[in-house]
Scaffold this motif. Structure first.
Motif, PDB file in Angstrom:
ATOM      1  N   ILE A  62       1.051  -1.763   0.202  1.00 36.50           N
ATOM      2  CA  ILE A  62      -0.190  -0.260   0.367  1.00 36.50           C
ATOM      3  C   ILE A  62       0.945   1.140   0.176  1.00 36.50           C
ATOM      4  N   LEU A  63       1.276   2.279  -1.445  1.00 37.51           N
ATOM      5  CA  LEU A  63       2.019   2.782  -1.262  1.00 37.51           C
ATOM      6  C   LEU A  63       1.382   4.213  -1.113  1.00 37.51           C
ATOM      7  N   ALA A  64       1.637   5.476  -0.762  1.00 39.57           N
ATOM      8  CA  ALA A  64       0.979   6.565   0.141  1.00 39.57           C
ATOM      9  C   ALA A  64       2.048   7.322  -0.749  1.00 39.57           C
ATOM     10  N   ASN A  65       1.679   8.865  -0.419  1.00 39.61           N
ATOM     11  CA  ASN A  65       3.316   9.563  -0.894  1.00 39.61           C
ATOM     12  C   ASN A  65       2.739  10.661   0.237  1.00 39.61           C
ATOM     13  N   ARG A  66       3.790  12.068   0.962  1.00 40.94           N
ATOM     14  CA  ARG A  66       3.853  12.462   1.350  1.00 40.94           C
ATOM     15  C   ARG A  66       4.110  13.812   1.025  1.00 40.94           C
ATOM     16  N   CYS A  67       3.387  14.644   1.689  1.00 42.33           N
ATOM     17  CA  CYS A  67       3.788  16.511   0.834  1.00 42.33           C
ATOM     18  C   CYS A  67       4.775  16.743   1.719  1.00 42.33           C
TER      19      CYS A  67
ATOM     20  N   SER B 265       3.668  18.068   5.800  1.00 40.16           N
ATOM     21  CA  SER B 265       3.921  16.542   5.954  1.00 40.16           C
ATOM     22  C   SER B 265       2.964  15.185   5.984  1.00 40.16           C
ATOM     23  N   ARG B 266       1.488  15.916   5.385  1.00 36.55           N
ATOM     24  CA  ARG B 266       0.526  14.770   5.356  1.00 36.55           C
ATOM     25  C   ARG B 266       0.344  13.807   4.596  1.00 36.55           C
ATOM     26  N   VAL B 267       0.237  12.303   4.779  1.00 35.96           N
ATOM     27  CA  VAL B 267       0.023  11.182   3.629  1.00 35.96           C
ATOM     28  C   VAL B 267      -0.997  10.733   3.180  1.00 35.96           C
ATOM     29  N   PHE B 268      -1.227  10.735   2.401  1.00 37.19           N
ATOM     30  CA  PHE B 268      -1.470  10.329   1.167  1.00 37.19           C
ATOM     31  C   PHE B 268      -2.176   9.234   1.296  1.00 37.19           C
ATOM     32  N   VAL B 269      -3.104   8.310   1.562  1.00 35.20           N
ATOM     33  CA  VAL B 269      -3.416   7.234   0.793  1.00 35.20           C
ATOM     34  C   VAL B 269      -5.086   7.048   0.818  1.00 35.20           C
ATOM     35  N   PRO B 270      -6.135   7.008  -0.566  1.00 35.71           N
ATOM     36  CA  PRO B 270      -4.282   6.601  -1.733  1.00 35.71           C
ATOM     37  C   PRO B 270      -4.070   8.053  -2.333  1.00 35.71           C
ATOM     38  N   PRO B 271      -2.661   7.650  -2.997  1.00 35.43           N
ATOM     39  CA  PRO B 271      -2.104   9.485  -3.060  1.00 35.43           C
ATOM     40  C   PRO B 271      -2.633  10.600  -3.748  1.00 35.43           C
ATOM     41  N   GLN B 272      -2.003  11.461  -4.127  1.00 37.11           N
ATOM     42  CA  GLN B 272      -3.041  12.310  -4.678  1.00 37.11           C
ATOM     43  C   GLN B 272      -0.723  13.367  -5.409  1.00 37.11           C
ATOM     44  N   ALA B 273      -1.601  13.286  -6.290  1.00 43.77           N
ATOM     45  CA  ALA B 273      -0.505  14.470  -7.370  1.00 43.77           C
ATOM     46  C   ALA B 273       0.474  15.400  -6.247  1.00 43.77           C
ATOM     47  N   TYR B 274      -0.820  16.320  -5.575  1.00 42.60           N
ATOM     48  CA  TYR B 274      -0.523  17.870  -5.786  1.00 42.60           C
ATOM     49  C   TYR B 274      -1.026  18.003  -4.373  1.00 42.60           C
ATOM     50  N   CYS B 275      -0.775  18.032  -2.735  1.00 46.01           N
ATOM     51  CA  CYS B 275      -1.234  18.721  -1.590  1.00 46.01           C
ATOM     52  C   CYS B 275      -2.189  19.341  -2.103  1.00 46.01           C
ATOM     53  N   GLU B 276      -3.661  19.049  -1.605  1.00 43.32           N
ATOM     54  CA  GLU B 276      -4.759  20.282  -1.508  1.00 43.32           C
ATOM     55  C   GLU B 276      -4.838  20.812  -0.385  1.00 43.32           C
TER      56      GLU B 276
ATOM     57  N   CYS C  74      -1.021  22.542   0.740  1.00 45.23           N
ATOM     58  CA  CYS C  74      -0.093  23.380   0.261  1.00 45.23           C
ATOM     59  C   CYS C  74      -0.051  23.718  -1.049  1.00 45.23           C
ATOM     60  N   PHE C  75      -0.662  22.780  -2.237  1.00 42.57           N
ATOM     61  CA  PHE C  75      -0.835  22.707  -3.472  1.00 42.57           C
ATOM     62  C   PHE C  75       1.010  23.036  -4.242  1.00 42.57           C
ATOM     63  N   VAL C  76       1.312  21.635  -3.240  1.00 43.01           N
ATOM     64  CA  VAL C  76       2.827  21.450  -3.575  1.00 43.01           C
ATOM     65  C   VAL C  76       3.050  19.626  -4.006  1.00 43.01           C
ATOM     66  N   ARG C  77       3.405  19.469  -4.962  1.00 41.41           N
ATOM     67  CA  ARG C  77       3.578  18.150  -5.754  1.00 41.41           C
ATOM     68  C   ARG C  77       4.333  16.838  -4.566  1.00 41.41           C
ATOM     69  N   THR C  78       3.514  16.505  -4.966  1.00 44.70           N
ATOM     70  CA  THR C  78       3.566  15.233  -3.565  1.00 44.70           C
ATOM     71  C   THR C  78       4.319  14.129  -3.657  1.00 44.70           C
ATOM     72  N   ASP C  79       6.065  13.804  -3.929  1.00 46.83           N
ATOM     73  CA  ASP C  79       6.925  12.797  -4.611  1.00 46.83           C
ATOM     74  C   ASP C  79       7.463  12.492  -3.414  1.00 46.83           C
ATOM     75  N   ASP C  80       7.148  12.365  -2.547  1.00 45.64           N
ATOM     76  CA  ASP C  80       7.801  11.317  -1.316  1.00 45.64           C
ATOM     77  C   ASP C  80       6.797  10.185  -1.630  1.00 45.64           C
ATOM     78  N   TRP C  81       7.794   9.106  -1.627  1.00 46.40           N
ATOM     79  CA  TRP C  81       6.421   7.365  -1.721  1.00 46.40           C
ATOM     80  C   TRP C  81       7.151   6.893  -0.830  1.00 46.40           C
ATOM     81  N   LEU C  82       6.001   6.039   0.729  1.00 44.51           N
ATOM     82  CA  LEU C  82       6.307   5.039   1.366  1.00 44.51           C
ATOM     83  C   LEU C  82       5.320   4.140   0.886  1.00 44.51           C
ATOM     84  N   GLU C  83       5.693   3.330   1.577  1.00 49.46           N
ATOM     85  CA  GLU C  83       5.003   2.540   2.042  1.00 49.46           C
ATOM     86  C   GLU C  83       4.317   2.154   3.281  1.00 49.46           C
ATOM     87  N   LEU C  84       3.393   1.648   3.130  1.00 48.19           N
ATOM     88  CA  LEU C  84       2.056   1.837   4.424  1.00 48.19           C
ATOM     89  C   LEU C  84       1.968   0.527   4.515  1.00 48.19           C
ATOM     90  N   PRO C  85       1.641   0.599   5.992  1.00 53.40           N
ATOM     91  CA  PRO C  85       1.589  -1.412   6.875  1.00 53.40           C
ATOM     92  C   PRO C  85      -0.323  -1.200   6.310  1.00 53.40           C
TER      93      PRO C  85
END
Length: 150
Positions: free
Chosen positions: A34-39, A43-54, A56-67
């Motif tokens: 289960i992959l997520a990404n972080r602003c 530092s909000r963590v989105f799952v399902p992931p989002q291309a941009y933080c809703e 901060c309006f910045v790209r969320t390219d920092d990927w991580l795996e959640l349990p």
């Protein structure tokens, strides 16, 4: 006389372009990840992931795996079905996976749904659930077959 509603019946088949963000998320599911990404700003963590933080309006390219485990924050039971959907009754929950800032909506199974009045006691807020993986996975949200109580 004024007509205010009209019955419409649609029978649609369509393909959805997932894009890079959802495509990566779905590809991870095929590997039981289960992959997520972080602003990078808030530092909000989105799952399902989002291309941009809703926020901060910045790209969320920092990927991580959640349990594949988390807590139920809310749920509902569908008592009526629809064409192409699962056979009712079934439960859908907003699940905060461990480490996530957002909720993942998914099915919860293993509940006794025969008595509507008793359902609430079976899955109170904070109930721990874990993902049950489908045997055959092909990059769809139902690669997680459902969640069940821990």
């Amino acid at each position: 006389m004024s007509i205010t509603t009209q019955r419409v019946r649609w029978d649609l088949n369509y393909d959805v372009h997932l894009g890079a963000t959802w495509g990566r998320f779905m590809a991870g599911l095929t590997e039981q990840k289960i992959l997520a990404n972080r602003c990078p700003d808030c530092s909000r963590v989105f799952v399902p992931p989002q291309a941009y933080c809703e926020s901060c309006f910045v790209r969320t390219d920092d990927w991580l795996e959640l349990p594949a485990e988390g807590s139920v924050e809310a749920f509902t039971v569908a008592w009526q079905g629809f064409r192409g959907g699962p056979t009712p009754p079934y439960a859908i929950a907003g699940i905060r996976l461990d480490g996530a800032s957002t909720l993942l909506m998914h099915y919860v199974r293993g509940l006794d749904l025969s008595d509507p009045a008793a359902v609430r006691e079976q899955l109170p807020p904070g109930s721990r659930v874990h993902a049950v993986w489908a045997e055959q996975r092909n990059g769809q949200i139902l690669d997680i077959a459902h969640f069940e109580k821990v």
